[in-house]
Design a protein around this motif. Sequence first.
Motif, short mmCIF file in Angstrom:
data_model
loop_
_atom_site.label_atom_id
_atom_site.label_comp_id
_atom_site.label_asym_id
_atom_site.label_seq_id
_atom_site.Cartn_x
_atom_site.Cartn_y
_atom_site.Cartn_z
N UNK A 1 -33.36 -19.11 -27.92
CA UNK A 1 -33.28 -20.58 -27.88
C UNK A 1 -34.60 -21.19 -28.41
N UNK A 2 -35.72 -20.67 -27.94
CA UNK A 2 -37.02 -21.14 -28.43
C UNK A 2 -37.16 -20.87 -29.92
N UNK A 3 -36.70 -19.69 -30.32
CA UNK A 3 -36.76 -19.31 -31.75
C UNK A 3 -36.03 -20.36 -32.60
N UNK A 4 -34.83 -20.74 -32.16
CA UNK A 4 -34.05 -21.70 -32.96
C UNK A 4 -34.67 -23.10 -32.92
N UNK A 5 -35.22 -23.48 -31.77
CA UNK A 5 -35.87 -24.80 -31.70
C UNK A 5 -37.08 -24.85 -32.63
N UNK A 6 -37.86 -23.76 -32.63
CA UNK A 6 -39.03 -23.71 -33.51
C UNK A 6 -38.62 -23.67 -34.98
N UNK A 7 -37.52 -22.93 -35.24
CA UNK A 7 -37.02 -22.86 -36.63
C UNK A 7 -36.58 -24.24 -37.10
N UNK A 8 -35.92 -24.98 -36.23
CA UNK A 8 -35.47 -26.33 -36.60
C UNK A 8 -36.67 -27.20 -36.95
N UNK A 9 -37.71 -27.14 -36.13
CA UNK A 9 -38.92 -27.94 -36.41
C UNK A 9 -39.52 -27.54 -37.76
N UNK A 10 -39.53 -26.22 -38.02
CA UNK A 10 -40.11 -25.74 -39.28
C UNK A 10 -39.27 -26.21 -40.46
N UNK A 11 -37.95 -26.12 -40.33
CA UNK A 11 -37.06 -26.51 -41.44
C UNK A 11 -37.22 -27.99 -41.76
N UNK A 12 -37.38 -28.80 -40.73
CA UNK A 12 -37.55 -30.25 -40.96
C UNK A 12 -38.88 -30.50 -41.67
N UNK A 13 -39.94 -29.83 -41.23
CA UNK A 13 -41.25 -29.99 -41.88
C UNK A 13 -41.20 -29.58 -43.34
N UNK A 14 -40.55 -28.44 -43.58
CA UNK A 14 -40.58 -27.87 -44.93
C UNK A 14 -39.77 -28.68 -45.94
N UNK A 15 -38.82 -29.47 -45.45
CA UNK A 15 -38.06 -30.31 -46.38
C UNK A 15 -38.99 -31.27 -47.11
N UNK A 16 -40.02 -31.74 -46.43
CA UNK A 16 -40.98 -32.64 -47.06
C UNK A 16 -41.86 -31.90 -48.06
N UNK A 17 -42.15 -30.64 -47.77
CA UNK A 17 -43.06 -29.87 -48.61
C UNK A 17 -42.38 -29.35 -49.88
N UNK A 18 -41.07 -29.05 -49.79
CA UNK A 18 -40.37 -28.41 -50.91
C UNK A 18 -40.37 -29.32 -52.13
N UNK A 19 -40.46 -28.71 -53.31
CA UNK A 19 -40.47 -29.48 -54.56
C UNK A 19 -39.09 -29.57 -55.19
N UNK A 20 -38.36 -28.48 -55.18
CA UNK A 20 -37.05 -28.47 -55.85
C UNK A 20 -35.99 -29.15 -54.96
N UNK A 21 -35.18 -30.03 -55.56
CA UNK A 21 -34.11 -30.68 -54.77
C UNK A 21 -33.18 -29.66 -54.13
N UNK A 22 -32.87 -28.58 -54.84
CA UNK A 22 -31.93 -27.59 -54.28
C UNK A 22 -32.52 -26.88 -53.08
N UNK A 23 -33.85 -26.72 -53.06
CA UNK A 23 -34.48 -26.10 -51.88
C UNK A 23 -34.49 -27.09 -50.72
N UNK A 24 -34.78 -28.35 -51.01
CA UNK A 24 -34.72 -29.39 -49.96
C UNK A 24 -33.33 -29.40 -49.33
#
Length: 262
Positions: free
Chosen positions: A20-43
């Motif tokens: 459960x903690x793993x998935x919560x942390x993954x969700x936070x990371x995925x949200x953060x990384x959407x801002x960092x990603x350059x390619x639209x397909x990666x976002x």
Amino acid sequence: MFERLNTPEEIFSFKLGSALTMERDTLAMLVDLQDEARRPELKQLLAEHAEETRQQISMIEQCFALLDEEVDASPCPVVKAIAAEGKATLKKTDDSLVDAVILAGALETEHHEQAVYETLIIHARARGAVSVAGILETNLAVEQDAGAKVKAMAERIAASGVAVPTEGMSRGAKAGIVAGVAATVGAAAAAAVSTAGGHAAETSVADAATESLPEDGSSGAHAAGAETVVSPGPGTTGAGAEEFNDDALQERIAESEHRARP
Ligand SMILES: [Fe+2]
């Protein structure tokens, strides 16, 4: 939170809480990384998996309910560590290359998540918790699918030279990328020739190199060549500007082969 784990059931619940903690942390990371990603397909891929991860969190909470237990998150430092490593690497990475770093972190995370679910499924089945095992199998399938998509994108980007062209990208950086691509692909071509062991294969590579030479006999390995890497080649549309063109890549392979042959 368990002080000590004295039964297989307690270990299972503790590890379910870690998931459960793993998935919560993954969700936070995925949200953060959407801002960092350059390619639209990666976002888009990150956004889709963030949505899937929200579902996975709710599925794990259902597992606790099926076991008639309180939802209890346990420690899981692994995803936090992957996120921290990724963040530190991104800080020192050129803007044009961040997608490769993001994909590396995403693939590492997906593999960890798959291992977590595989273990939980083993123990859920062993204790006869069929419904819980079924939910965990669904979560595992989501991770496997996400991992395959991340890997496919990482392979595509790596094969095309990794970089996303940026307006502020220095000519030196572009040239460095070209050299890296040429060296990598040149080595692969050399390995293929070696594997084939035949003169015909070697000749065809040499012929390709010769055909790519300018008429004045110059090698073409200059800064202008670097510029062509980040420009859409013939047959591509403006939308393809972020991807290296296959024809241009073949030319660079040929140039690389020629440079290796005095
Ligand atoms: Fe995942």
